[in-house]
Design a protein around this motif. Sequence first.
Motif, mmCIF file in Angstrom:
data_model
loop_
_atom_site.group_PDB
_atom_site.id
_atom_site.type_symbol
_atom_site.label_atom_id
_atom_site.label_comp_id
_atom_site.label_asym_id
_atom_site.label_seq_id
_atom_site.Cartn_x
_atom_site.Cartn_y
_atom_site.Cartn_z
ATOM 1 N N THR A 107 -5.324 1.277 1.698
ATOM 2 C CA THR A 107 -5.051 2.690 1.466
ATOM 3 C C THR A 107 -5.661 3.549 2.573
ATOM 4 O O THR A 107 -5.052 4.525 3.021
ATOM 5 N N ASP A 108 -6.846 3.178 3.029
ATOM 6 C CA ASP A 108 -7.491 3.953 4.094
ATOM 7 C C ASP A 108 -6.673 3.905 5.385
ATOM 8 O O ASP A 108 -6.523 4.926 6.074
ATOM 9 N N GLU A 109 -6.130 2.712 5.721
ATOM 10 C CA GLU A 109 -5.313 2.599 6.929
ATOM 11 C C GLU A 109 -4.002 3.365 6.776
ATOM 12 O O GLU A 109 -3.493 3.958 7.736
ATOM 13 N N ILE A 110 -3.435 3.347 5.576
ATOM 14 C CA ILE A 110 -2.208 4.095 5.320
ATOM 15 C C ILE A 110 -2.459 5.590 5.490
ATOM 16 O O ILE A 110 -1.637 6.317 6.061
ATOM 17 N N LYS A 111 -3.608 6.051 5.018
ATOM 18 C CA LYS A 111 -3.967 7.467 5.172
ATOM 19 C C LYS A 111 -4.048 7.847 6.657
ATOM 20 O O LYS A 111 -3.564 8.906 7.065
ATOM 21 N N LYS A 112 -4.645 6.959 7.451
ATOM 22 C CA LYS A 112 -4.749 7.230 8.889
ATOM 23 C C LYS A 112 -3.367 7.264 9.546
ATOM 24 O O LYS A 112 -3.087 8.128 10.385
ATOM 25 N N ALA A 113 -2.510 6.304 9.165
ATOM 26 C CA ALA A 113 -1.166 6.242 9.752
ATOM 27 C C ALA A 113 -0.345 7.463 9.355
ATOM 28 O O ALA A 113 0.407 8.018 10.170
ATOM 29 N N GLU A 114 -0.498 7.893 8.103
ATOM 30 C CA GLU A 114 0.248 9.090 7.686
ATOM 31 C C GLU A 114 -0.215 10.313 8.479
ATOM 32 O O GLU A 114 0.605 11.147 8.894
ATOM 33 N N LYS A 115 -1.513 10.399 8.708
ATOM 34 C CA LYS A 115 -2.047 11.521 9.485
ATOM 35 C C LYS A 115 -1.465 11.519 10.897
ATOM 36 O O LYS A 115 -1.090 12.577 11.432
ATOM 37 N N ARG A 116 -1.361 10.327 11.513
ATOM 38 C CA ARG A 116 -0.763 10.229 12.852
ATOM 39 C C ARG A 116 0.710 10.627 12.806
ATOM 40 O O ARG A 116 1.212 11.300 13.714
ATOM 41 N N ALA A 117 1.398 10.193 11.748
ATOM 42 C CA ALA A 117 2.823 10.523 11.617
ATOM 43 C C ALA A 117 3.019 12.031 11.501
ATOM 44 O O ALA A 117 3.905 12.615 12.152
ATOM 45 N N ARG A 118 2.203 12.678 10.679
ATOM 46 C CA ARG A 118 2.320 14.129 10.512
ATOM 47 C C ARG A 118 2.008 14.840 11.825
ATOM 48 O O ARG A 118 2.667 15.831 12.182
ATOM 49 N N ALA A 119 1.021 14.331 12.562
ATOM 50 C CA ALA A 119 0.661 14.948 13.835
ATOM 51 C C ALA A 119 1.791 14.847 14.846
ATOM 52 O O ALA A 119 1.916 15.692 15.742
ATOM 53 N N LYS A 120 2.630 13.823 14.691
ATOM 54 C CA LYS A 120 3.773 13.644 15.592
ATOM 55 C C LYS A 120 5.017 14.369 15.088
ATOM 56 O O LYS A 120 6.108 14.202 15.638
ATOM 57 N N GLY A 121 4.857 15.139 14.026
ATOM 58 C CA GLY A 121 5.960 15.967 13.566
ATOM 59 C C GLY A 121 6.721 15.458 12.362
ATOM 60 O O GLY A 121 7.731 16.062 11.970
ATOM 61 N N ALA A 122 6.283 14.372 11.751
ATOM 62 C CA ALA A 122 6.994 13.837 10.591
ATOM 63 C C ALA A 122 6.950 14.828 9.432
ATOM 64 O O ALA A 122 5.884 15.301 9.042
ATOM 65 N N GLU A 123 8.123 15.120 8.887
ATOM 66 C CA GLU A 123 8.227 16.018 7.735
ATOM 67 C C GLU A 123 8.276 15.245 6.419
ATOM 68 O O GLU A 123 7.953 15.776 5.360
ATOM 69 N N VAL A 124 8.708 13.994 6.490
ATOM 70 C CA VAL A 124 8.755 13.087 5.340
ATOM 71 C C VAL A 124 8.173 11.754 5.786
ATOM 72 O O VAL A 124 8.444 11.295 6.899
ATOM 73 N N VAL A 125 7.378 11.125 4.914
ATOM 74 C CA VAL A 125 6.810 9.806 5.213
ATOM 75 C C VAL A 125 7.197 8.846 4.097
ATOM 76 O O VAL A 125 6.917 9.093 2.919
ATOM 77 N N ILE A 126 7.851 7.749 4.479
ATOM 78 C CA ILE A 126 8.260 6.700 3.544
ATOM 79 C C ILE A 126 7.422 5.459 3.839
ATOM 80 O O ILE A 126 7.268 5.065 4.999
ATOM 81 N N LEU A 127 6.914 4.849 2.784
ATOM 82 C CA LEU A 127 6.015 3.698 2.922
ATOM 83 C C LEU A 127 6.622 2.461 2.273
ATOM 84 O O LEU A 127 6.997 2.489 1.102
ATOM 85 N N SER A 128 6.731 1.375 3.037
ATOM 86 C CA SER A 128 7.131 0.073 2.500
ATOM 87 C C SER A 128 5.875 -0.759 2.265
ATOM 88 O O SER A 128 5.022 -0.858 3.149
ATOM 89 N N LEU A 129 5.794 -1.374 1.076
ATOM 90 C CA LEU A 129 4.625 -2.191 0.727
ATOM 91 C C LEU A 129 5.057 -3.564 0.253
ATOM 92 O O LEU A 129 5.895 -3.694 -0.643
ATOM 93 N N HIS A 130 4.475 -4.593 0.863
ATOM 94 C CA HIS A 130 4.677 -5.977 0.449
ATOM 95 C C HIS A 130 3.468 -6.324 -0.407
ATOM 96 O O HIS A 130 2.372 -6.541 0.109
ATOM 97 N N TRP A 131 3.652 -6.374 -1.731
ATOM 98 C CA TRP A 131 2.498 -6.441 -2.628
ATOM 99 C C TRP A 131 2.884 -7.119 -3.933
ATOM 100 O O TRP A 131 4.031 -7.500 -4.143
ATOM 101 N N GLY A 132 1.915 -7.277 -4.820
ATOM 102 C CA GLY A 132 2.176 -7.783 -6.158
ATOM 103 C C GLY A 132 2.207 -9.297 -6.252
ATOM 104 O O GLY A 132 1.867 -10.019 -5.314
ATOM 105 N N LEU A 133 2.627 -9.782 -7.423
ATOM 106 C CA LEU A 133 2.675 -11.209 -7.722
ATOM 107 C C LEU A 133 4.111 -11.699 -7.745
ATOM 108 O O LEU A 133 4.996 -11.035 -8.292
ATOM 109 N N GLU A 134 4.346 -12.862 -7.161
ATOM 110 C CA GLU A 134 5.694 -13.418 -7.140
ATOM 111 C C GLU A 134 6.168 -13.781 -8.547
ATOM 112 O O GLU A 134 5.405 -14.331 -9.348
ATOM 113 N N HIS A 135 7.436 -13.449 -8.814
ATOM 114 C CA HIS A 135 8.147 -13.836 -10.045
ATOM 115 C C HIS A 135 7.648 -13.137 -11.303
ATOM 116 O O HIS A 135 7.962 -13.571 -12.407
#
Length: 392
Positions: free
Chosen positions: A203-231
Amino acid sequence: MGRSLAVLAITAALTVSCGSETAQPKAKAGGRSFTVAAAGDILIHPELVEQAAKDAEESGHGEAGLDFGPLLAGVKPVISKADLAICHMETPVGKPKGPFQGYPEFLVPPQILTTLKDVGYDTCSTASNHTFDHGLKAVRRTLNAMDEVGLGHTGSARTPEEAEQINIRDVNGVKVAHLAYSWESFLNPTPEKERWAFNRSSTDEIKKAEKRARAKGAEVVILSLHWGLEHYNEPSVPQLDMAQRITEETGVDLVIGHHSHVVQPIQKVNGTWIAYSLGNQVARHSSPTGLTEEGAIGWFEFRESADGWDVSARYRTTLVDVPPEVEPGEKAPKGAVVDHRVVDVQHALENPEGLSEDRIARYRLAEDRTRGFLYNRGAPGGDGLRQLSLHK
């Protein structure tokens, strides 16, 4: 008694889903809008490579004897309709003529990337527990191949400099950033000296990446997450906890989940849509369970309002048709599936001509079961999750 209560609960959920919608935020004069289609794992097992070889022989199309076009043609009308279509490329690619490998260390034909682009995908997440199945060389080969066909990518990188870049696309005049993170494989972890090449879930790294995205002009941020338990068709406690943190501590506008290989709920958490898992877009596990062949295309409409972005959620059920296994010299049952195909289930049920009763029943099961899993955390109520209609 328990069975009666379950039926009543399902009936109530379906009734709510057809009821009145929640009040919409006040529209912004001249406000912009765009649509996003997102789907689950692209997982090319050996049986699908064999199918692509068969299709290439019959069609005369493809590259190096492989044509994945017929496999995914069924979802092209949905995916290509979106203003921004996002896939999840689960594995690294090899060379066009192979050799290829399946589970547990995947190396798949790069020809699948050409088909993903043709189907209508614009960009893909590449962070998964299989990203480093064949090391940094394969990561670079994969991203090079995606560049060649015009597919965007995020989640892995070829250089430390690329790892700091943000994938931002112009979508109907809106700058949309796409981020991707994953848990890391214990079988093939990223070497310490190459840790920059793979985005680990944090989550901390995602927060940093979102901050960089906003600084570069991003108006919307979409996050893909590979997570959870299989099946598992329900999100795990760590998934739920991370969803809470992301929606409380970041300004991410949409979360797209995958990895479980089965459909999990879509839920609005603290005002943000979370698709915990959209199942498999295409896969052919060695032991199909029925659930691993079912998937969902998430469809999200962003509308600019006076207070930011209003996002509505829809879905479309998909199913991977799997031919029955027959002994050499024997014929498949009449009306049985002949080829592996990704099916738009709703379209198939609306156009059942030529389908056997068994296949229609299978499609109905996929539609009903997927709806149940997607709705299992209350999204069809006040939040308004519904099936997507293409007839508008």
